[in-house]
Design an enzyme around this catalytic site. Structure first.
Site, PDB file in Angstrom:
ATOM      1  N   THR A  52       0.820  -1.208   0.000  1.00 40.80           N
ATOM      2  CA  THR A  52       0.000   0.000   0.000  1.00 40.80           C
ATOM      3  C   THR A  52       0.855   1.260   0.000  1.00 40.80           C
ATOM      4  O   THR A  52       1.976   1.260   0.540  1.00 40.80           O
ATOM      5  CB  THR A  52      -0.904   0.004   1.256  1.00 40.80           C
ATOM      6  OG1 THR A  52      -1.447   1.300   1.444  1.00 40.80           O
ATOM      7  CG2 THR A  52      -0.141  -0.370   2.510  1.00 40.80           C
ATOM      8  N   TYR A  98      -1.413  -0.463  10.604  1.00 41.38           N
ATOM      9  CA  TYR A  98      -1.725  -1.092   9.314  1.00 41.38           C
ATOM     10  C   TYR A  98      -0.552  -0.937   8.344  1.00 41.38           C
ATOM     11  O   TYR A  98      -0.034  -1.917   7.794  1.00 41.38           O
ATOM     12  CB  TYR A  98      -3.002  -0.479   8.707  1.00 41.38           C
ATOM     13  CG  TYR A  98      -3.167  -0.813   7.246  1.00 41.38           C
ATOM     14  CD1 TYR A  98      -3.404  -2.130   6.850  1.00 41.38           C
ATOM     15  CD2 TYR A  98      -3.049   0.167   6.258  1.00 41.38           C
ATOM     16  CE1 TYR A  98      -3.523  -2.449   5.499  1.00 41.38           C
ATOM     17  CE2 TYR A  98      -3.166  -0.140   4.922  1.00 41.38           C
ATOM     18  CZ  TYR A  98      -3.403  -1.443   4.545  1.00 41.38           C
ATOM     19  OH  TYR A  98      -3.513  -1.760   3.214  1.00 41.38           O
TER      20      TYR A  98
END
Ligand code: UDP
Length: 327
Positions: A118, A142
């Site tokens: 990501t 995350y």
């Protein structure tokens, strides 16, 4: 002979669209999913092997049964806010689960992995567009779990002969144009589906998180990329690895930034519907601007995005109009 690809997390949003694309390009997808966030009805291309990446014996069993030529690894917890409240779940699923998968792949003779990473691994952007050499300082658990797995993949590549493509996604959105599969998260936190559901009258309205950012209209800029463009890039990444490509990290974005207000305008224009918009305070942890430099994907994978923000909204609208998920 047709090649088999194990799609870990293949019942989820991006995984299911990638299975569709793999099947279309002549691969045999096999889905491995615990159906925690995935949906059984999304497994339409290839069979489902139920299992959890925290269970290394189960992964080993599925690899031994199907002897995949490559593994695509989508399975992860993805909600930033949740990662702050419950980091253990993120470290167990995203880090330990991924390590189990890497080791099982090597033990089972699978040398090729495509990993869903990501742009959140970059942290706060220091340049207008982000290329793959931008420093990586993730700002939440995350992002850190994804960054840690990227490092493990590099070790497995250097030490154990793995070759991997790490794909750093920007903002995935949109759906299959036939409306068979689409974005369906419980609970939903993403801007595109939330705003579409507001326009459909399924939600009270839409809250803009922050209107005082230093951007052209005060709202955050994101690089929304159609899920079918992501799916296409994954199939190309498999082709690249099977042709002998070495480990690389590659951004997947369009290079075009859209503000939250521009997104809402596009939804109004495409749907012909208006809806209530509330200007709310900033959401913690949001970057002002996240836009990809996507030259590396073009150079290494021959990839270019085919769709823009209007196609994203149109296809997402079509999916949501066919599918009224409980929230
Ligand atoms: N956003 C918003 N209202 C919402 C959800 C999101 O204004 O209800 C904004 C958010 O602040 C960000 C952009 O929309 O600037 C995209 O957010 P999303 O959660 O879809 O993706 P993220 O960029 O956080 O991965």
């Amino acid at each position: 002979m047709q090649k088999t690809v194990l799609v870990v997390g293949g019942a989820g949003y991006i995984g299911s669209h990638t299975c569709m694309m793999l099947a279309k390009r002549g691969y045999i997808p096999v889905v491995f999913d615990n159906l925690y966030n995935g949906h059984e009805e999304f497994v339409r291309w290839g069979i489902l092997e139920r299992g959890d990446i925290r269970d290394r014996a189960r992964i080993a069993e599925v690899i031994a049964t199907h002897k995949p030529d490559a593994i695509l690894h989508f399975a992860a917890l993805i909600e930033v806010g949740e990662s702050v409240k419950n980091p253990l779940a993120f470290y167990e699923n995203n880090v330990i689960g991924s390590l189990n998968l890497l080791q099982s792949a090597i033990d089972g003779g699978v040398k090729h992995i495509v990993f869903s990473s990501t742009c959140a691994t970059y942290g706060l952007p220091e340049t207008e567009t982000l290329d793959e050499t931008h420093g990586q300082k993730p700002i939440n658990p995350y992002g850190r779990t994804k960054w840690i797995v990227e490092q493990a993949i590099r070790d497995y590549s250097d030490l154990l002969g793995l070759s991997a493509v790490i794909l750093r996604y920007f903002n995935a959105a949109g759906a299959d144009f036939e409306g068979r599969i689409g974005e369906w998260h419980k609970p939903e936190t993403h801007a595109v589906p939330l705003a579409i559901e507001a326009a459909m009258g399924r939600r009270q309205g839409f809250k803009i998180f922050g209107t005082d950012y230093p951007t052209r209209d005060g709202t955050c800029v994101r690089d929304y990329i159609h899920v079918l463009d992501l799916a296409d890039a994954h199939v190309r990444a498999v082709d690249y690895l099977l042709a002998g490509g070495k480990t690389e990290a590659i951004n997947l974005g369009t290079g075009v930034g859209t503000t939250v207000r521009e997104l809402l305008d596009t939804i109004r224009a495409v749907s012909g519907r208006d809806f209530t918009v509330e200007e709310a305070p900033r959401r913690e942890g949001d970057s002002t601007l996240l836009v990809a430099d996507n030259k590396k994907a073009a150079a290494l994978l021959g990839w270019a995005p085919r769709y823009g923000i209007e196609d994203i909204v149109r296809s997402a609208w079509n999916w949501h109009s066919k599918h009224n998920a409980p929230h």
